[in-house]
Design an enzyme around this catalytic site. Structure first.
Site, PDB file in Angstrom:
ATOM      1  N   ALA A 252       0.848  -1.193   0.000  1.00  0.00           N
ATOM      2  CA  ALA A 252       0.000   0.000   0.000  1.00  0.00           C
ATOM      3  C   ALA A 252       0.884   1.243   0.000  1.00  0.00           C
ATOM      4  O   ALA A 252       2.114   1.134  -0.023  1.00  0.00           O
ATOM      5  CB  ALA A 252      -0.901  -0.018   1.232  1.00  0.00           C
ATOM      6  N   LYS A 253       0.226   2.359   0.043  1.00  0.00           N
ATOM      7  CA  LYS A 253       0.938   3.639  -0.042  1.00  0.00           C
ATOM      8  C   LYS A 253       2.088   3.757   0.957  1.00  0.00           C
ATOM      9  O   LYS A 253       3.137   4.293   0.645  1.00  0.00           O
ATOM     10  CB  LYS A 253      -0.031   4.798   0.219  1.00  0.00           C
ATOM     11  CG  LYS A 253      -0.893   5.099  -0.978  1.00  0.00           C
ATOM     12  CD  LYS A 253      -1.503   6.497  -0.856  1.00  0.00           C
ATOM     13  CE  LYS A 253      -2.484   6.735  -1.986  1.00  0.00           C
ATOM     14  NZ  LYS A 253      -3.865   6.712  -1.540  1.00  0.00           N
ATOM     15  N   ARG A 254       1.845   3.215   2.184  1.00  0.00           N
ATOM     16  CA  ARG A 254       2.888   3.376   3.210  1.00  0.00           C
ATOM     17  C   ARG A 254       4.202   2.709   2.830  1.00  0.00           C
ATOM     18  O   ARG A 254       5.236   2.996   3.412  1.00  0.00           O
ATOM     19  CB  ARG A 254       2.380   2.839   4.564  1.00  0.00           C
ATOM     20  CG  ARG A 254       2.097   1.364   4.547  1.00  0.00           C
ATOM     21  CD  ARG A 254       1.597   0.836   5.883  1.00  0.00           C
ATOM     22  NE  ARG A 254       1.005  -0.471   5.688  1.00  0.00           N
ATOM     23  CZ  ARG A 254      -0.283  -0.670   5.418  1.00  0.00           C
ATOM     24  NH1 ARG A 254      -1.111   0.353   5.349  1.00  0.00           N
ATOM     25  NH2 ARG A 254      -0.748  -1.886   5.211  1.00  0.00           N
TER      26      ARG A 254
END
Ligand code: GLU
Ligand code: ZN
Length: 332
Positions: A252-254
């Site tokens: 994901a984005k993280r």
């Protein structure tokens, strides 16, 4: 008699950008259909209104074409099963819903999220979120309906152990009542939700092979029950193990920017992405740059590893490592 032609589909949700994990799953769906001379449909799952991004449909199409994937029917090229945007297919979903209402397998549910949480003193968590406690399930076909706009239609799951053979993950089973719970087919606004749309579309489009991410295994049990209730022959299912970040959580984005549009803007070659995907799937010994069509001869669904793989934006291009994480749902 010839076996029926394989009909597969790519079904992006334009809720945001497509990323590396999506690319890997789409590659498998494309190879599984193309390697047996099947037909492929591009269907855009754009009914999740608040989360849909207006730019994301065209971007998904551009990403898929950039990767070297193609399809026989879709919103950009038309076809006999048009339209290919779910937002344009509402009447088919409502016809199916009426059949389910008439056969008594759904009931109107007026519960709010907070009420569902409160109803069970310790909310029972299933395979895919908390299990609906059954508050409204006593309703029977012919009973009075609540006021329009105050209820959703909820599907009554079967009270028996359910099995299916996953073409990648092997035999899967689950106890719908305790592990899944009754699930909504519409919102209180009357809009149809994902589970019903997907089952109606796959049947209407003649899809007989569904290949998607392993996060949707619980949904497959829902889709099999819905297919049965609607009298559809269910497709075969294969779930591609997920791509995780180095912390073991879903990519994901993280974990950094793994959007395909960003990788494209950064000058990464699509063949490098396909090479990484092919290696991580167990289709090639090393992650060499390669085109999807060059994998057609070596591909089989049976070769694909059952474990999730790890990658990150930083070490992108480096061999993804298998992690120990069982994908197998258990029956109690
Ligand atoms: N639209 C879903 C997604 O992008 C896939 C649904 C499906 O393949 O049934 O995750
Ligand atoms: Zn309810």
């Amino acid at each position: 008699m010839h076996p029926p032609q394989t009909v597969g589909r790519l079904a992006p949700s334009p809720t945001g950008a497509q990323h590396l994990g999506n690319a890997r799953t789409f590659l498998v769906a494309w190879l599984a259909t193309r390697s047996v001379g099947g037909r492929l449909i591009l269907r855009v799952e754009d009914i999740d209104t608040p989360r849909i991004k207006p730019w994301a449909t065209q971007q998904a199409i551009d990403d898929l074409r950039w990767l070297g994937l193609d399809w026989d029917e879709g919103p950009d090229c038309g076809g006999v099963h048009a339209p290919y945007l779910q937002t344009l297919r509402g009447s088919q979903y409502h016809t199916a819903l009426q059949r389910l209402v008439a056969s008594g397998v759904v009931y109107p549910c007026t519960c709010s999220r907070a009420e569902i949480q409160r109803a069970a003193s310790a909310p029972h968590s299933g395979m895919d979120g908390s299990v609906y406690p059954g508050t409204c399930a006593t309703w029977r076909a012919g009973d009075r309906l609540p006021v329009k706009g105050t209820y959703c239609w909820r599907f009554r799951v079967a009270d028996r152990c359910q099995h299916y053979q996953d073409l990648i993950l092997g035999p899967q089973h689950l106890q719908p009542c305790t592990q899944l719970g009754d699930f909504p087919l519409t919102r209180k606004t009357g809009d149809v939700a994902y589970h019903l749309a997907v089952v109606v579309d796959d049947a209407a489009m003649g899809v007989n092979q569904v290949i998607r991410g392993a996060d949707l295994v619980p949904s497959t049990f829902r889709h099999l029950q819905l297919s049965e209730a609607l009298g559809f022959a269910p497709p075969q299912y294969a779930h591609v193990p997920l791509v995780l970040g180095p912390d073991g959580r879903r990519l994901a984005k993280r974990h950094g920017d793994t959007r395909l549009s960003q990788l494209r803007a950064d000058g990464i070659q699509p063949e490098s992405i396909i090479g990484w995907a092919a290696e991580s799937l167990g289709l090639m010994p090393t992650a060499e740059a390669i085109k999807p069509a060059e994998l057609l001869n070596v591909f089989s669904l049976g070769q694909i590893g059952r474990q999730a793989v790890v990658t990150s934006a930083e070490d992108w291009g480096i061999t993804p490592k298998p992690v120990e994480k069982s994908q197998d749902p258990k029956c109690f």
